[in-house]
Design an enzyme around this catalytic site. Structure first.
Site, PDB file in Angstrom:
ATOM      1  N   GLN A 106       0.810  -1.214   0.000  1.00  0.00           N
ATOM      2  CA  GLN A 106       0.000   0.000   0.000  1.00  0.00           C
ATOM      3  C   GLN A 106       0.846   1.268   0.000  1.00  0.00           C
ATOM      4  O   GLN A 106       0.306   2.376  -0.076  1.00  0.00           O
ATOM      5  CB  GLN A 106      -0.923  -0.004   1.226  1.00  0.00           C
ATOM      6  CG  GLN A 106      -1.908  -1.154   1.231  1.00  0.00           C
ATOM      7  CD  GLN A 106      -2.587  -1.327   2.575  1.00  0.00           C
ATOM      8  OE1 GLN A 106      -2.527  -0.484   3.460  1.00  0.00           O
ATOM      9  NE2 GLN A 106      -3.268  -2.469   2.737  1.00  0.00           N
ATOM     10  N   HIS A 168      -0.727   0.117   5.528  1.00  0.00           N
ATOM     11  CA  HIS A 168      -1.328   1.250   6.241  1.00  0.00           C
ATOM     12  C   HIS A 168      -0.412   2.484   6.297  1.00  0.00           C
ATOM     13  O   HIS A 168       0.053   2.883   7.366  1.00  0.00           O
ATOM     14  CB  HIS A 168      -1.745   0.843   7.659  1.00  0.00           C
ATOM     15  CG  HIS A 168      -2.809  -0.213   7.687  1.00  0.00           C
ATOM     16  ND1 HIS A 168      -3.336  -0.714   8.851  1.00  0.00           N
ATOM     17  CD2 HIS A 168      -3.446  -0.875   6.678  1.00  0.00           C
ATOM     18  CE1 HIS A 168      -4.250  -1.636   8.570  1.00  0.00           C
ATOM     19  NE2 HIS A 168      -4.325  -1.747   7.244  1.00  0.00           N
ATOM     20  N   TYR A 282      -9.557 -10.334  10.939  1.00  0.00           N
ATOM     21  CA  TYR A 282      -9.890 -10.965   9.668  1.00  0.00           C
ATOM     22  C   TYR A 282     -10.206 -12.452   9.814  1.00  0.00           C
ATOM     23  O   TYR A 282     -10.840 -13.043   8.945  1.00  0.00           O
ATOM     24  CB  TYR A 282      -8.747 -10.758   8.670  1.00  0.00           C
ATOM     25  CG  TYR A 282      -8.589  -9.309   8.278  1.00  0.00           C
ATOM     26  CD1 TYR A 282      -9.574  -8.655   7.538  1.00  0.00           C
ATOM     27  CD2 TYR A 282      -7.457  -8.585   8.648  1.00  0.00           C
ATOM     28  CE1 TYR A 282      -9.440  -7.322   7.172  1.00  0.00           C
ATOM     29  CE2 TYR A 282      -7.315  -7.252   8.291  1.00  0.00           C
ATOM     30  CZ  TYR A 282      -8.310  -6.622   7.555  1.00  0.00           C
ATOM     31  OH  TYR A 282      -8.169  -5.306   7.211  1.00  0.00           O
TER      32      TYR A 282
END
Length: 388
Positions: A106, A168, A282
């Site tokens: 990311q 993140h 998750y």
């Protein structure tokens, strides 16, 4: 039937399938595909009928967009490129002389915006993951353009500590009416960072437009605190907007499995992650057994299941009268744009716009009042036009 399924036969007939081209990087001096601008359709929403105009379909991981006058628009690609558009068409040109980025998961080249006084000073601001010893660091920098080439480049703030991983990194940038700059930074997937004032991660930050730390930031006198921190307890905020009329900052952040949030960002406040959340791990196990705690802010709205909230826009344009005052939220996993109806600081309704259009990374309102969005997977730049 979603929008991509509905219009895919047309795209294939024209030889420009968005699903195929999104995986093909453009050459440095590639030329635009003019026929893409001919792909248009009309869709009726709850309160407004809009025409959807596809302007481009070859993005890989577009992240941010801004306008620099003279009909020009800049769009970032996470791998470290800025594409140049003019009059809603890709020019085939990219900004030259950008710094190396830490492109990992990311992380990479993220948001882009211009200074409120851009017409006078020419400053363009980016948030990017800077390669540093030990990994990457979310960094805010600014530069000017000499033609299409970067000039006067300077890093303004480099977050700490460095992180070896691609999870993140945030990040969005906004300016307020006093020309303070705010940017978001994710907690790197390490939950406890968000509650720790001695590091930069899991926070919203505030600096002057030249990188100096404002003297009235909330933690400037807190021992060992990072002095740029404006709020903390944020998981991974990838959307932020400033409401100029009401002097409010809004942000959306990703929850884990469930628990995406829309938050009103206010000085010094703690937004709770990971102590309180409406999401879970998750693997389905609980992160915490509480959703509220004294001294921690509640979201104005939350999503369960997650839609993977990303960029956002506040509709202020008269071109969309039925949407005026609404917040548009890009949904990655949801593959739509969420239109959130607002009454002051309360969310009162929601509609899913353009379901199936792709993983929407950012939605923005241009200076002339039109709404644009960029998508991953389908690789699109689209423009929403009010239908007469």
């Amino acid at each position: 039937m979603n929008l991509i399924q509905r219009f895919l036969p047309l795209l294939l007939i024209m030889g420009i399938s968005t699903l195929g081209k999104s995986c093909t990087p453009k050459d440095e001096d590639g030329t635009p595909n003019e026929s893409i601008t001919e792909i248009k359709f009309t869709t009726k929403t709850e309160k407004l009928t809009v025409k959807v105009d596809t302007l481009y379909s070859a993005f890989q991981n577009p992240w941010g967009m801004t306008w620099i006058g003279d009909g020009k628009m800049l769009v970032t690609e996470r791998k470290g490129e800025i594409l140049i558009f003019k009059d809603d068409k890709y020019t085939g040109q990219k900004v030259q002389g950008l710094p190396a980025v830490y492109a990992n998961g990311q992380a990479g080249l993220l948001d882009i915006t211009v200074h409120p006084d851009f017409a006078q000073n020419g400053w363009i601001y980016i948030a990017y993951a800077k390669p540093v010893p030990g990994g990457g660091a979310t960094t805010v920098a600014r530069f000017k353009l000499n033609g299409n080439t970067v000039a006067s480049f300077e890093d303004l703030i480099v977050t700490t500590p460095a992180w070896n991983g691609g999870t993140h990194y945030g990040s969005r940038i906004v300016f307020d009416n006093q020309k303070f700059l705010y940017f978001t930074n994710g907690e790197r997937g390490s939950q406890n960072n968000a509650q720790n004032l001695t590091n930069s991660h899991g926070k919203v930050h505030r600096i002057h437009d030249d990188g100096r730390i404002p003297a009235d930031n909330p933690f400037v006198n807190t021992a060992n605190a990072v002095t740029s921190i404006w709020t903390y307890g944020n998981r991974n905020p990838q959307g932020m907007i400033y409401d100029q009329t009401n002097n409010r900052i809004w942000s959306v952040e990703h929850g884990p499995m469930g628990g995406d949030e829309l938050n009103l960002i206010e000085k010094g406040k703690n937004y709770g992650w990971p102590v309180i959340t409406y999401g879970q791990n998750y693997n389905g196990t609980p992160i915490t057994n509480i959703t509220e705690k004294e001294g921690m802010e509640q979201p104005v709205k939350y999503w369960v299941p997650s839609i993977a909230t990303c960029g956002m826009a506040l509709v202020t344009s008269d071109k969309y009268p039925a949407w005026k005052g609404n917040i548009l939220v890009a949904a990655l996993a949801g593959t739509h744009i969420s239109r959130v109806e607002m009454n002051g600081t309360k969310a009162t309704g929601e509609e899913k716009l353009l379901p199936g259009i792709g993983r929407v990374r950012q939605v923005s309102q241009s200076p002339d009042g039109f709404i644009y969005a960029i998508t991953e997977g389908t690789g699109l730049l689209i423009k929403l036009l009010p239908a007469s």
